[in-house]
Scaffold this motif. Structure first.
Motif, mmCIF file in Angstrom:
data_model
loop_
_atom_site.group_PDB
_atom_site.id
_atom_site.type_symbol
_atom_site.label_atom_id
_atom_site.label_comp_id
_atom_site.label_asym_id
_atom_site.label_seq_id
_atom_site.Cartn_x
_atom_site.Cartn_y
_atom_site.Cartn_z
ATOM 1 N N ARG A 169 0.843 -1.199 0.000
ATOM 2 C CA ARG A 169 0.000 0.000 0.000
ATOM 3 C C ARG A 169 0.878 1.250 0.000
ATOM 4 O O ARG A 169 0.583 2.222 -0.689
ATOM 5 C CB ARG A 169 -0.931 -0.030 1.218
ATOM 6 C CG ARG A 169 -1.834 1.152 1.370
ATOM 7 C CD ARG A 169 -2.745 1.413 0.206
ATOM 8 N NE ARG A 169 -3.456 0.261 -0.260
ATOM 9 C CZ ARG A 169 -4.247 0.255 -1.333
ATOM 10 N NH1 ARG A 169 -4.443 1.359 -2.024
ATOM 11 N NH2 ARG A 169 -4.847 -0.836 -1.727
ATOM 12 N N TYR A 214 3.738 1.366 -1.392
ATOM 13 C CA TYR A 214 4.238 1.424 -2.763
ATOM 14 C C TYR A 214 3.217 2.063 -3.709
ATOM 15 O O TYR A 214 3.600 2.780 -4.634
ATOM 16 C CB TYR A 214 4.603 0.031 -3.272
ATOM 17 C CG TYR A 214 5.777 -0.616 -2.564
ATOM 18 C CD1 TYR A 214 6.703 0.124 -1.842
ATOM 19 C CD2 TYR A 214 5.959 -1.988 -2.625
ATOM 20 C CE1 TYR A 214 7.774 -0.485 -1.199
ATOM 21 C CE2 TYR A 214 7.026 -2.599 -1.996
ATOM 22 C CZ TYR A 214 7.925 -1.848 -1.285
ATOM 23 O OH TYR A 214 8.980 -2.454 -0.671
ATOM 24 N N VAL A 215 1.931 1.803 -3.476
ATOM 25 C CA VAL A 215 0.883 2.422 -4.296
ATOM 26 C C VAL A 215 1.017 3.937 -4.225
ATOM 27 O O VAL A 215 1.092 4.627 -5.252
ATOM 28 C CB VAL A 215 -0.536 1.997 -3.827
ATOM 29 C CG1 VAL A 215 -1.609 2.857 -4.479
ATOM 30 C CG2 VAL A 215 -0.775 0.523 -4.115
ATOM 31 N N TYR A 216 1.073 4.463 -3.014
ATOM 32 C CA TYR A 216 1.146 5.914 -2.839
ATOM 33 C C TYR A 216 2.487 6.470 -3.303
ATOM 34 O O TYR A 216 2.554 7.571 -3.856
ATOM 35 C CB TYR A 216 0.871 6.293 -1.384
ATOM 36 C CG TYR A 216 -0.504 5.866 -0.944
ATOM 37 C CD1 TYR A 216 -1.629 6.184 -1.702
ATOM 38 C CD2 TYR A 216 -0.682 5.111 0.203
ATOM 39 C CE1 TYR A 216 -2.902 5.771 -1.312
ATOM 40 C CE2 TYR A 216 -1.944 4.699 0.594
ATOM 41 C CZ TYR A 216 -3.051 5.038 -0.161
ATOM 42 O OH TYR A 216 -4.298 4.628 0.218
ATOM 43 N N HIS A 217 3.539 5.694 -3.079
ATOM 44 C CA HIS A 217 4.864 6.122 -3.522
ATOM 45 C C HIS A 217 4.886 6.272 -5.047
ATOM 46 O O HIS A 217 5.381 7.262 -5.579
ATOM 47 C CB HIS A 217 5.909 5.113 -3.059
ATOM 48 C CG HIS A 217 7.303 5.647 -3.038
ATOM 49 N ND1 HIS A 217 8.275 5.099 -2.245
ATOM 50 C CD2 HIS A 217 7.903 6.657 -3.680
ATOM 51 C CE1 HIS A 217 9.408 5.761 -2.425
ATOM 52 N NE2 HIS A 217 9.206 6.708 -3.303
ATOM 53 N N ALA A 218 4.328 5.278 -5.724
ATOM 54 C CA ALA A 218 4.324 5.299 -7.196
ATOM 55 C C ALA A 218 3.382 6.365 -7.748
ATOM 56 O O ALA A 218 3.690 7.017 -8.746
ATOM 57 C CB ALA A 218 3.936 3.926 -7.743
ATOM 58 N N GLU A 219 2.225 6.561 -7.109
ATOM 59 C CA GLU A 219 1.207 7.460 -7.655
ATOM 60 C C GLU A 219 1.381 8.919 -7.245
ATOM 61 O O GLU A 219 1.124 9.818 -8.046
ATOM 62 C CB GLU A 219 -0.183 7.005 -7.210
ATOM 63 C CG GLU A 219 -0.653 5.754 -7.880
ATOM 64 C CD GLU A 219 -2.054 5.344 -7.456
ATOM 65 O OE1 GLU A 219 -2.565 4.399 -8.069
ATOM 66 O OE2 GLU A 219 -2.628 5.964 -6.537
ATOM 67 N N GLY A 227 0.869 2.516 -9.729
ATOM 68 C CA GLY A 227 0.155 2.219 -8.502
ATOM 69 C C GLY A 227 -0.818 1.065 -8.652
ATOM 70 O O GLY A 227 -0.996 0.257 -7.737
ATOM 71 N N ARG A 228 -1.457 0.958 -9.814
ATOM 72 C CA ARG A 228 -2.430 -0.116 -10.062
ATOM 73 C C ARG A 228 -1.791 -1.491 -9.907
ATOM 74 O O ARG A 228 -2.404 -2.425 -9.374
ATOM 75 C CB ARG A 228 -3.029 0.045 -11.460
ATOM 76 C CG ARG A 228 -4.046 -1.021 -11.831
ATOM 77 C CD ARG A 228 -4.858 -0.613 -13.059
ATOM 78 N NE ARG A 228 -5.562 -1.627 -13.769
ATOM 79 C CZ ARG A 228 -6.363 -2.552 -13.274
ATOM 80 N NH1 ARG A 228 -6.552 -2.652 -11.997
ATOM 81 N NH2 ARG A 228 -6.993 -3.420 -14.050
ATOM 82 N N TYR A 245 0.698 -2.294 -7.936
ATOM 83 C CA TYR A 245 0.860 -2.553 -6.507
ATOM 84 C C TYR A 245 -0.480 -2.798 -5.827
ATOM 85 O O TYR A 245 -0.555 -3.575 -4.872
ATOM 86 C CB TYR A 245 1.623 -1.408 -5.840
ATOM 87 C CG TYR A 245 3.058 -1.343 -6.297
ATOM 88 C CD1 TYR A 245 3.954 -2.368 -5.993
ATOM 89 C CD2 TYR A 245 3.530 -0.281 -7.051
ATOM 90 C CE1 TYR A 245 5.266 -2.333 -6.422
ATOM 91 C CE2 TYR A 245 4.846 -0.230 -7.486
ATOM 92 C CZ TYR A 245 5.712 -1.259 -7.172
ATOM 93 O OH TYR A 245 7.013 -1.232 -7.601
ATOM 94 N N ARG A 246 -1.540 -2.159 -6.316
ATOM 95 C CA ARG A 246 -2.883 -2.418 -5.772
ATOM 96 C C ARG A 246 -3.272 -3.878 -5.999
ATOM 97 O O ARG A 246 -3.834 -4.530 -5.119
ATOM 98 C CB ARG A 246 -3.917 -1.525 -6.453
ATOM 99 C CG ARG A 246 -4.105 -0.208 -5.815
ATOM 100 C CD ARG A 246 -5.359 0.498 -6.356
ATOM 101 N NE ARG A 246 -5.511 1.743 -5.655
ATOM 102 C CZ ARG A 246 -4.858 2.863 -5.956
ATOM 103 N NH1 ARG A 246 -4.026 2.879 -6.970
ATOM 104 N NH2 ARG A 246 -5.046 3.957 -5.248
#
Length: 150
Positions: A32, A34-39, A124-125, A127-128
């Motif tokens: 999770r 990583y999602v925010y990190h990437a997005e 992000g998708r 990692y989601r």
């Protein structure tokens, strides 16, 4: 040695459950992040450095020790004579799921290195979607241990 393992079995099992809960918390949270990190964060700047610190500490200070503790306690239970009937299906489905969970843990560590090196290419998708893997494995493990399908 077998008598000692049986005397310690409830304590080892309790330690195992505590360790697994801590490990799972990390396995749910790190992807999770990583999602925010990437997005939202990108690959440079103050917020990137903050995320790098959070990801490193989660992996190194919580997830790695919890995984090791879960494995040690789990193996102690496996080596307790008569505790597991390997003729049934459930120990094998649990073992496969635990090995897959361990692979996922290491996958998370490799993704952290990508962010560290500035080479993350996953959105992000991605990692989601990957964030659902520990949930699926948890379901297999819990049903294997509680229901014990034959």
């Amino acid at each position: 040695m077998g008598d000692t393992l049986w005397l310690l079995y409830p304590w080892v099992k309790a330690f195992h459950v505590i360790s697994v809960i801590a490990w799972m918390a990390g396995l749910f949270y790190l992807p999770r992040l990583y999602v925010y990190h990437a997005e939202k964060v990108g690959m440079s700047g103050e917020t990137h450095e903050l995320f790098m610190t959070m990801e490193r500490r989660l992996l190194k200070a919580i997830m790695n020790p919890a995984m090791i503790a879960a494995w040690v306690a789990g193996l102690l239970m496996v080596f307790t004579p008569g505790a597991i009937d390997w003729g049934q299906v459930w120990p094998w489905t649990k073992a496969l799921a635990v090995l897959t969970m361990t692979w996922f843990h290491h996958w998370c560590g490799l993704r952290r290195k990508d962010f560290m090196a500035g080479t993350n290419t996953h959105p992000g998708r991605y990692y989601r979607i990957m964030n659902e893997v520990p949930t699926l494995l948890l379901i297999v493990i819990v049903f294997s241990v509680i229901v014990k399908p034959v």
